[in-house]
Design a protein around this motif. Structure first.
Motif, short mmCIF file in Angstrom:
data_model
loop_
_atom_site.label_atom_id
_atom_site.label_comp_id
_atom_site.label_asym_id
_atom_site.label_seq_id
_atom_site.Cartn_x
_atom_site.Cartn_y
_atom_site.Cartn_z
N THR A 1 -31.52 2.19 3.03
CA THR A 1 -32.54 3.01 2.36
C THR A 1 -33.82 3.05 3.19
O THR A 1 -34.39 4.12 3.42
CB THR A 1 -32.82 2.47 0.94
OG1 THR A 1 -31.61 2.52 0.18
CG2 THR A 1 -33.90 3.27 0.24
N ALA A 2 -34.26 1.89 3.65
CA ALA A 2 -35.47 1.82 4.45
C ALA A 2 -35.32 2.59 5.76
O ALA A 2 -36.24 3.29 6.20
CB ALA A 2 -35.83 0.36 4.73
N GLU A 3 -34.14 2.49 6.36
CA GLU A 3 -33.87 3.20 7.62
C GLU A 3 -33.96 4.71 7.41
O GLU A 3 -34.63 5.42 8.17
CB GLU A 3 -32.49 2.82 8.13
CG GLU A 3 -32.04 3.59 9.35
CD GLU A 3 -30.56 3.35 9.66
OE1 GLU A 3 -29.93 4.29 10.17
OE2 GLU A 3 -30.04 2.25 9.38
N LEU A 4 -33.28 5.22 6.38
CA LEU A 4 -33.27 6.66 6.15
C LEU A 4 -34.62 7.18 5.67
O LEU A 4 -35.12 8.19 6.17
CB LEU A 4 -32.18 7.02 5.13
CG LEU A 4 -30.73 6.76 5.56
CD1 LEU A 4 -29.79 7.03 4.39
CD2 LEU A 4 -30.36 7.61 6.77
N ALA A 5 -35.19 6.52 4.66
CA ALA A 5 -36.47 6.98 4.10
C ALA A 5 -37.63 6.75 5.06
O ALA A 5 -38.66 7.42 4.98
CB ALA A 5 -36.74 6.27 2.78
N GLY A 6 -37.46 5.79 5.97
CA GLY A 6 -38.52 5.47 6.92
C GLY A 6 -38.65 6.42 8.08
O GLY A 6 -39.58 6.32 8.88
N ASP A 7 -37.75 7.37 8.20
CA ASP A 7 -37.80 8.36 9.26
C ASP A 7 -39.06 9.22 9.11
O ASP A 7 -39.33 9.74 8.03
CB ASP A 7 -36.54 9.23 9.19
CG ASP A 7 -36.44 10.22 10.34
OD1 ASP A 7 -37.30 11.12 10.43
OD2 ASP A 7 -35.48 10.09 11.11
N ARG A 8 -39.80 9.35 10.18
CA ARG A 8 -41.06 10.11 10.16
C ARG A 8 -40.85 11.55 9.66
O ARG A 8 -41.67 12.09 8.93
CB ARG A 8 -41.70 10.11 11.54
CG ARG A 8 -43.05 10.80 11.61
CD ARG A 8 -43.66 10.73 13.00
NE ARG A 8 -43.88 9.38 13.47
CZ ARG A 8 -44.93 8.62 13.14
NH1 ARG A 8 -45.83 9.09 12.32
NH2 ARG A 8 -45.07 7.41 13.64
N GLU A 9 -39.76 12.18 10.04
CA GLU A 9 -39.52 13.57 9.62
C GLU A 9 -39.17 13.67 8.14
O GLU A 9 -39.50 14.66 7.49
CB GLU A 9 -38.43 14.21 10.49
CG GLU A 9 -38.93 14.49 11.89
CD GLU A 9 -37.96 15.32 12.70
OE1 GLU A 9 -37.47 16.35 12.17
OE2 GLU A 9 -37.70 14.95 13.85
N VAL A 10 -38.50 12.66 7.59
CA VAL A 10 -38.24 12.63 6.14
C VAL A 10 -39.58 12.55 5.41
O VAL A 10 -39.82 13.28 4.45
CB VAL A 10 -37.31 11.46 5.76
CG1 VAL A 10 -37.24 11.28 4.24
CG2 VAL A 10 -35.91 11.68 6.33
N ALA A 11 -40.44 11.65 5.87
CA ALA A 11 -41.76 11.49 5.24
C ALA A 11 -42.59 12.77 5.35
O ALA A 11 -43.29 13.15 4.41
CB ALA A 11 -42.51 10.32 5.87
N ALA A 12 -42.51 13.45 6.49
CA ALA A 12 -43.30 14.67 6.70
C ALA A 12 -42.87 15.79 5.75
O ALA A 12 -43.69 16.62 5.37
CB ALA A 12 -43.17 15.13 8.15
N ALA A 13 -41.59 15.79 5.36
CA ALA A 13 -41.06 16.87 4.53
C ALA A 13 -41.09 16.54 3.04
O ALA A 13 -40.82 17.41 2.22
CB ALA A 13 -39.62 17.17 4.94
N THR A 14 -41.40 15.29 2.69
CA THR A 14 -41.30 14.84 1.30
C THR A 14 -42.55 14.06 0.91
O THR A 14 -43.52 14.00 1.65
CB THR A 14 -40.07 13.93 1.11
OG1 THR A 14 -40.29 12.71 1.84
CG2 THR A 14 -38.79 14.59 1.58
N PHE A 15 -42.46 13.43 -0.25
CA PHE A 15 -43.55 12.59 -0.74
C PHE A 15 -43.27 11.12 -0.51
O PHE A 15 -43.93 10.26 -1.06
CB PHE A 15 -43.78 12.87 -2.23
CG PHE A 15 -44.06 14.32 -2.52
CD1 PHE A 15 -45.25 14.91 -2.11
CD2 PHE A 15 -43.14 15.11 -3.17
CE1 PHE A 15 -45.51 16.25 -2.36
CE2 PHE A 15 -43.37 16.45 -3.42
CZ PHE A 15 -44.57 17.02 -3.01
#
Length: 180
Positions: free
Chosen positions: A23-37
């Motif tokens: 979960t940390a690996e996937l959610a920690g991706d900079r592009e995931v964060a940029a597209a979401t909250f």
């Protein structure tokens, strides 16, 4: 397991502690964060704290954070969450998928199933979702889940130091009989 859903390709079930690092690996991706909250950086401690809260939320039926896993191999792809406002019989759909799984229809498939769960099993009157206006992929997920555009909240969220427009989509139970 009490709260377990499935689709043609996916299993949606509660997160377990063994999914913390992934979960940390996937959610920690900079592009995931940029597209979401999702906050960035997103650490193992964030994931551990978030997952630890799930059992109480699901027991109280205030939120249903489902781990979205591929049926064929059990691989964690992301999350599809339904946050429930029992007083108003509505739910907010919130989600993210790990970047390696973008563009494969997993989020749309999971969203359709969770919307159906909200209307059929939880008997919600309304389900809504919001996305940063500059994230058309999230908008497509909401549309494929049968939600319709309700409006744009201008400069509504401070996201990574910049105010962003937020598109809101929704659906009420009366219109939920359409096939998904």
């Amino acid at each position: 397991m009490k709260w377990k859903l499935s689709t043609e390709r996916l299993i949606l079930e509660p997160f377990t502690e063994d999914l913390t690092e992934k979960t940390a690996e996937l959610a920690g991706d900079r592009e995931v964060a940029a597209a979401t909250f999702v906050p960035h950086p997103y650490t193992v401690d964030h994931a551990k704290e978030w997952i630890a809260a799930h059992a109480a939320w699901m027991e109280e039926q205030t939120a249903f954070p489902f781990a979205v896993k591929r049926k064929e191999d059990g691989e964690l792809l992301g999350t599809m969450t339904l946050r429930v406002d029992q007083g108003h019989q509505k739910g907010e759909l919130a989600y993210w998928m790990g970047r390696p799984y973008w563009g494969r229809g997993y989020a749309s498939e999971a969203a359709q199933r969770v919307v159906r769960f909200g209307f059929e099993e939880l008997q919600l009157n309304r389900i809504w979702a919001a996305a940063i206006s500059s994230n058309p992929a999230s908008t497509r997920v909401m549309q494929k889940a049968g939600l319709t555009y309700e409006g744009t909240l201008k400069k509504d969220m401070l996201h990574r130091g910049e105010f962003k427009d937020i598109d809101v989509y929704g659906r009420i139970r009366e219109s939920s009989s359409r096939s998904m």
